[in-house]
Scaffold this motif. Structure first.
Motif, PDB file in Angstrom:
ATOM      1  N   SER A  93       0.818  -1.218   0.000  1.00 57.17           N
ATOM      2  CA  SER A  93       0.000   0.000   0.000  1.00 57.17           C
ATOM      3  C   SER A  93       0.850   1.267   0.000  1.00 57.17           C
ATOM      4  O   SER A  93       2.040   1.229   0.294  1.00 57.17           O
ATOM      5  CB  SER A  93      -0.863   0.002   1.271  1.00 57.17           C
ATOM      6  OG  SER A  93      -0.037  -0.128   2.414  1.00 57.17           O
ATOM      7  N   ILE A 110       3.834  -2.674   3.741  1.00 53.50           N
ATOM      8  CA  ILE A 110       3.503  -4.065   3.445  1.00 53.50           C
ATOM      9  C   ILE A 110       2.895  -4.674   4.708  1.00 53.50           C
ATOM     10  O   ILE A 110       3.395  -4.454   5.820  1.00 53.50           O
ATOM     11  CB  ILE A 110       4.732  -4.871   2.951  1.00 53.50           C
ATOM     12  CG1 ILE A 110       4.311  -6.301   2.548  1.00 53.50           C
ATOM     13  CG2 ILE A 110       5.855  -4.913   3.980  1.00 53.50           C
ATOM     14  CD1 ILE A 110       5.357  -7.043   1.742  1.00 53.50           C
ATOM     15  N   MET A 126       4.947  -3.373   8.062  1.00 54.69           N
ATOM     16  CA  MET A 126       6.195  -2.639   7.864  1.00 54.69           C
ATOM     17  C   MET A 126       6.008  -1.499   6.864  1.00 54.69           C
ATOM     18  O   MET A 126       5.103  -1.555   6.038  1.00 54.69           O
ATOM     19  CB  MET A 126       7.266  -3.583   7.275  1.00 54.69           C
ATOM     20  CG  MET A 126       7.773  -4.617   8.226  1.00 54.69           C
ATOM     21  SD  MET A 126       8.345  -6.111   7.351  1.00 54.69           S
ATOM     22  CE  MET A 126       6.829  -7.054   7.277  1.00 54.69           C
TER      23      MET A 126
HETATM   24  C1  HEM Z   1       5.761   2.642  13.395  1.00 52.67           C
HETATM   25  C2  HEM Z   1       5.237   1.589  13.037  1.00 52.67           C
HETATM   26  C3  HEM Z   1       4.087   1.468  12.052  1.00 52.67           C
HETATM   27  C4  HEM Z   1       4.104   0.751  10.904  1.00 52.67           C
HETATM   28  C5  HEM Z   1       5.294  -0.031  10.338  1.00 52.67           C
HETATM   29  C6  HEM Z   1       2.788   0.838  10.311  1.00 52.67           C
HETATM   30  C7  HEM Z   1       2.394   0.228   9.129  1.00 52.67           C
HETATM   31  C8  HEM Z   1       1.099   0.137   8.672  1.00 52.67           C
HETATM   32  C9  HEM Z   1       0.678  -0.612   7.506  1.00 52.67           C
HETATM   33  C10 HEM Z   1       1.592  -1.422   6.597  1.00 52.67           C
HETATM   34  C11 HEM Z   1      -0.663  -0.463   7.397  1.00 52.67           C
HETATM   35  C12 HEM Z   1      -1.558  -1.058   6.314  1.00 52.67           C
HETATM   36  C13 HEM Z   1      -2.259  -2.294   6.819  1.00 52.67           C
HETATM   37  C14 HEM Z   1      -3.137  -2.904   5.759  1.00 52.67           C
HETATM   38  O1  HEM Z   1      -2.635  -3.162   4.646  1.00 52.67           O
HETATM   39  O2  HEM Z   1      -4.334  -3.127   6.040  1.00 52.67           O
HETATM   40  C15 HEM Z   1      -1.106   0.397   8.478  1.00 52.67           C
HETATM   41  C16 HEM Z   1      -2.417   0.783   8.684  1.00 52.67           C
HETATM   42  C17 HEM Z   1      -2.812   1.609   9.689  1.00 52.67           C
HETATM   43  N1  HEM Z   1      -1.994   2.246  10.604  1.00 52.67           N
HETATM   44 FE1  HEM Z   1      -0.026   1.902  10.877  1.00 52.67          FE
HETATM   45  N2  HEM Z   1       1.994   1.634  11.115  1.00 52.67           N
HETATM   46  C18 HEM Z   1       2.753   2.045  12.186  1.00 52.67           C
HETATM   47  C19 HEM Z   1       2.331   2.854  13.235  1.00 52.67           C
HETATM   48  C20 HEM Z   1       1.060   3.331  13.400  1.00 52.67           C
HETATM   49  C21 HEM Z   1       0.624   4.178  14.494  1.00 52.67           C
HETATM   50  C22 HEM Z   1       1.511   4.647  15.647  1.00 52.67           C
HETATM   51  C23 HEM Z   1      -0.697   4.427  14.278  1.00 52.67           C
HETATM   52  C24 HEM Z   1      -1.639   5.274  15.095  1.00 52.67           C
HETATM   53  C25 HEM Z   1      -1.444   5.651  16.347  1.00 52.67           C
HETATM   54  C26 HEM Z   1      -1.094   3.748  13.062  1.00 52.67           C
HETATM   55  C27 HEM Z   1      -2.365   3.737  12.527  1.00 52.67           C
HETATM   56  C28 HEM Z   1      -2.785   2.971  11.454  1.00 52.67           C
HETATM   57  C29 HEM Z   1      -4.179   2.829  11.056  1.00 52.67           C
HETATM   58  C30 HEM Z   1      -5.372   3.498  11.729  1.00 52.67           C
HETATM   59  C31 HEM Z   1      -4.203   1.965   9.960  1.00 52.67           C
HETATM   60  C32 HEM Z   1      -5.439   1.460   9.189  1.00 52.67           C
HETATM   61  C33 HEM Z   1      -6.066   0.278   9.956  1.00 52.67           C
HETATM   62  C34 HEM Z   1      -7.305  -0.288   9.285  1.00 52.67           C
HETATM   63  O3  HEM Z   1      -8.241   0.460   8.998  1.00 52.67           O
HETATM   64  O4  HEM Z   1      -7.336  -1.524   9.084  1.00 52.67           O
HETATM   65  N3  HEM Z   1       0.003   3.105  12.538  1.00 52.67           N
HETATM   66  N4  HEM Z   1      -0.008   0.749   9.242  1.00 52.67           N
END
Ligand code: HEM
Length: 345
Positions: A93, A110, A126
């Motif tokens: 994505s 990913i 990641m």
């Molecule tokens: C630092 C490490 C992080 C990595 C490596 C990361 C990576 C990702 C990835 C790859 C996705 C896509 C998932 C999918 O394909 O469905 C995602 C979705 C998302 N991330 Fe992160 N993220 C990180 C930290 C955070 C933090 C700290 C927050 C919020 C406090 C956050 C909020 C979200 C949200 C809300 C989604 C969408 C979830 C959904 O609707 O299914 N992420 N993230």
């Protein structure tokens, strides 16, 4: 069986206790849902999308993760056993919460869901940057609010330079801009040639905390630098993957970096790199996305199904529990984002 409370050796809770910290995270989850709404309005989306990583370039359910037969003794934990092989779902994505053309600077993500059994799955998430622009969850959410709905390059620049320092303070804003300049600004030729990092650590059973990463394996000749004509296609990254996967498998090597000590490999600060000189990545397995036609009717139906799923670092077992403030916040936040977009509120 490892000690179920061993993660407490490495963690420090905001407010002094898990209970106090959970209240903070509940509020951050509400703020992220507001960001999701702003993205929906400004992006003129027909319904709520993922609050981040809204646009997918790939969604498959036939990948394989195979641990190396010579997996080091000290890293054999739970499902990670020498030669063990599992089916995996993979979604690639762009990080923005609004689907945008691939040429717009962005992080790429990913998500891998390793299917161990009917009741055991491990999601590995990641992005193609070794560190986070945010040291902790508050900073992450502050940043997300400042940037929510920003469409044009000019609007992004103004918010980074003017609004962000007012919210997080000048030194933090400067650090965030430095990290983003090193990570987001790069032109990506192929998602198969990127390296992806967990950025925040997880427990690896008795081996203690690790950060994980995927390194591109041998997946054919290097992609041509995307010229202006190629990048004019808003979905050029998907098109490149489709061409590549028609000819050959796409392979990544899963590597782990082990915790050394809180100073050099911090658990709570996701903005700090774990230097490879201190903790060299150890290769533990291969992720293979098999050769296929992702434009076939069947593959398109699978990709649509993957869009309706959720991936979260908290889909795992205690042995591989996510660690650190940023990761702990994700339990509440991912649940809130996916519940709203999947109509499960
Ligand atoms: C630092 C490490 C992080 C990595 C490596 C990361 C990576 C990702 C990835 C790859 C996705 C896509 C998932 C999918 O394909 O469905 C995602 C979705 C998302 N991330 Fe992160 N993220 C990180 C930290 C955070 C933090 C700290 C927050 C919020 C406090 C956050 C909020 C979200 C949200 C809300 C989604 C969408 C979830 C959904 O609707 O299914 N992420 N993230």
């Amino acid at each position: 069986m490892s000690d179920p409370r061993q993660h407490e050796k490495y963690e420090q809770y905001e407010g002094g206790s898990p209970q106090a910290e959970r209240l903070v995270f509940a509020e951050l989850a509400e703020r992220i849902v507001r960001v999701q709404r702003v993205n929906q309005d400004k992006g003129r989306l027909s319904g709520p999308e993922r609050a981040f990583h809204a646009k997918a370039s790939l969604g498959v359910d036939n990948a394989r993760l195979r641990f190396h037969p010579d997996l080091p003794l000290g890293l054999r934990e739970g499902y990670a056993q020498p030669g063990a092989e599992y089916r995996a779902l993979v979604r690639l994505s762009n990080a923005s919460g609004i689907p945008r053309p691939d040429a717009v600077p962005d992080l790429r993500g990913i998500a891998v869901s390793v299917l161990v059994s009917d009741d055991e799955r491990h999601d590995l998430l990641m992005t193609n940057a070794p560190v986070s622009h945010a040291a902790n969850a508050r900073e992450f959410v502050d940043f997300a609010e400042v940037m929510a709905g920003a469409g044009s390059t000019a609007a992004i620049a103004w918010r980074l330079l003017v609004r962000l320092p007012r919210v997080v303070g000048r030194p933090t804003a400067a650090r965030m801009r430095r990290t983003l300049n090193q990570t987001v600004a790069r032109k990506v030729a192929s998602l198969a040639e990127e390296r992806y990092w967990s950025r925040a650590p997880i427990l690896w059973g008795d081996a203690g905390p690790v950060r994980y990463q995927l390194r591109p394996g041998p997946s054919g000749p290097p992609a041509a630098r995307p010229d202006r004509v190629a990048r004019a296609d808003p979905g050029y990254l998907r098109a490149e993957l489709a061409r590549r996967l028609r000819a050959r498998d796409v392979v990544f090597e899963l590597c782990l970096q082990r915790f050394a000590d809180e100073t050099r490999t911090p658990v709570e600060d996701a903005s700090a790199e774990w230097p490879e000189t201190v903790s060299p990545p150890v290769a533990v397995g291969l992720l293979t996305i098999p050769r296929q036609d992702i434009d076939s009717t069947e593959a398109l139906a699978t990709a649509r199904r993957v869009e309706q799923l959720s991936f979260t670092p908290w889909r795992t077992t205690e042995t591989f529990r996510p660690l650190g403030n940023l990761n702990r916040s994700r339990e509440a936040v991912y649940g809130a984002s996916s519940a709203r977009r999947l109509g499960q509120e």
